[in-house]
Scaffold this active site. Structure first.
Site, PDB file in Angstrom:
ATOM      1  N   PHE A  11       1.158  -1.159  -0.456  1.00 48.65           N
ATOM      2  CA  PHE A  11       0.102  -0.135  -0.461  1.00 48.65           C
ATOM      3  C   PHE A  11       0.778   1.053   0.151  1.00 48.65           C
ATOM      4  CE2 PHE A  11      -0.395  -2.333   3.766  1.00 48.65           C
ATOM      5  CZ  PHE A  11       0.654  -2.043   4.416  1.00 48.65           C
ATOM      6  N   SER A  12       0.586   2.401  -0.746  1.00 51.73           N
ATOM      7  CA  SER A  12       1.723   3.727  -0.901  1.00 51.73           C
ATOM      8  C   SER A  12       1.555   4.871  -0.043  1.00 51.73           C
ATOM      9  CB  SER A  12       1.243   3.955  -2.164  1.00 51.73           C
ATOM     10  OG  SER A  12      -0.296   4.103  -2.189  1.00 51.73           O
TER      11      SER A  12
END
Length: 383
Positions: A11-12
């Site tokens: 996840f960024s």
């Protein structure tokens, strides 16, 4: 032997980790393995937190890069399964880069499974149904286009913020030097009085000819002096010589702010420094007097370049105290018998919170090589 499955989770942004993203991706992987009789590997921690797939940072620096290296070295056997929520977890790079990564994994005999839609990609399935490859390319192209649009939009927002930041507008972020805090309306930074007093004291001490390590020691020994909060890289608390040096060279103390942006994963300055962005904590005359002193010291013979010659400490950034876990620092007290070279616990030396005694460096180095002669140093320090 049953094939192994490897779950790659990415996840960024930190907000996604706080939400449901991590739990959801783990649950999908576990359910798939139960349904298909696979062993879910728990030795590799294939999770990239806060790494964007748009510029490929996760591939060069993250857990995905480690997995790809193991595949290339044959340590992930053919027949293994790589589980991802969607193809955009693997890559959001330009289509040729994303496709090359995708096909290299499959050609190594690894099956890719996208858990959200149940698609399974391997050499056999693509050879039998080439339309599957077309579908995957479509997903990759869409993922890149979405990220590119988002990147341009965010860049425009930040450019607008930067243009207004120097004109009394809302501050770019709440992040600021430790001696400041942001007002509730986000329009100004406010000096923390006790912190400001400590910063000015650092500059006065330096102007009096004291070195950074001595200044740090004197501040740590005075319980009435403010010290940096125990956050980020300074979780151990107290003052450090390296932080003193950073403050002495920071133009933020006279109110300047240099905007930066990420370029290929690295922070780079953008635009001119913004004057009067922060409230000054010392006057400019004191700042420039110290800068002149630092410059004069740097130009002294033997003190202008970087490190040369043999390395004094082979264990820099590696060895830690067995009692408290703090780093052990190399200290040279001069020639024996009164002097000597030692490894000293940082907490014991700076903060007086550990009872660990100094260790003679030569004795430890000899002991290390006598007992670890088969150790492959290149595995610890690649290159």
């Amino acid at each position: 032997m049953e094939p192994k499955a490897y779950s790659y989770i990415r996840f960024s942004s930190p907000e996604q980790e706080k939400g449901d993203s991590l739990r959801r991706q783990i649950q999908l992987s576990e359910e798939y393995c139960k349904q298909h009789g696979l062993i879910l590997d728990d030795t590799l921690k294939l999770t990239d937190r806060g790494l964007s797939a748009f510029k490929g940072i996760h591939r060069t620096k993250g857990a995905l890069g480690e997995f790809l290296r193991l595949v290339e070295e044959g340590k992930i056997p053919p027949g293994s399964v790589l589980l991802v929520e969607n193809l955009d977890r693997l890559s959001r790079e330009q289509i040729l880069d994303a496709l090359n990564q995708f096909t290299s994994i499959i050609k190594a005999g690894i099956k890719i499974v996208t858990l959200q839609d149940g698609m399974e990609y391997d050499q056999e399935s693509i050879n039998q149904n080439w339309a599957q490859l077309i579908i995957s390319i479509t997903y990759m192209a869409r993922a890149h286009d979405e990220s590119e649009t988002k990147s341009k939009r965010i860049s425009a927002v930040w450019e607008n913020k930067r243009s207004k930041a120097g004109n009394g507008g809302e501050k770019l972020t709440a992040k600021a030097p430790a001696w400041l805090k942001l007002s509730q309306d986000r329009t100004k930074f406010i000096l923390i009085p006790e912190a400001a007093k400590a910063i000015e004291l650092i500059f006065r001490k330096k102007l009096a000819g004291k070195g950074a390590e001595r200044i740090a020691r004197e501040l740590n020994e005075d319980p009435n002096i403010w010290e940096p909060p125990r956050t980020g890289p300074k979780k151990t608390g107290g003052w450090r010589g390296s932080y003193i040096n950073k403050i002495l060279r920071s133009r933020a103390v006279i109110g300047e702010f240099q905007p930066h942006k990420l370029v290929d994963g690295k922070r780079q300055p953008i635009g001119d420094p913004i004057p009067d962005y922060f409230p000054p904590v010392i006057d400019k005359e004191l700042f420039y007097q110290v800068q002149a002193q630092l410059q004069a010291n740097a130009e002294k013979k033997g003190n202008a370049g970087g490190r040369t010659g043999k390395v004094s400490n082979l264990f820099t950034h590696v060895i830690k105290c067995g009692l408290c876990g703090y780093p052990m620092h190399f200290i040279n007290k001069g020639k024996p018998p009164k002097g000597g070279k030692y490894l000293v616990c940082d907490a014991s030396r700076r903060l007086k919170t550990c009872t660990a005694k100094p260790i003679r460096y030569e004795e430890f180095e000899q002991l290390f090589f006598d007992n670890f002669e088969e150790l492959d140093i290149s595995q610890l320090i690649p290159g």
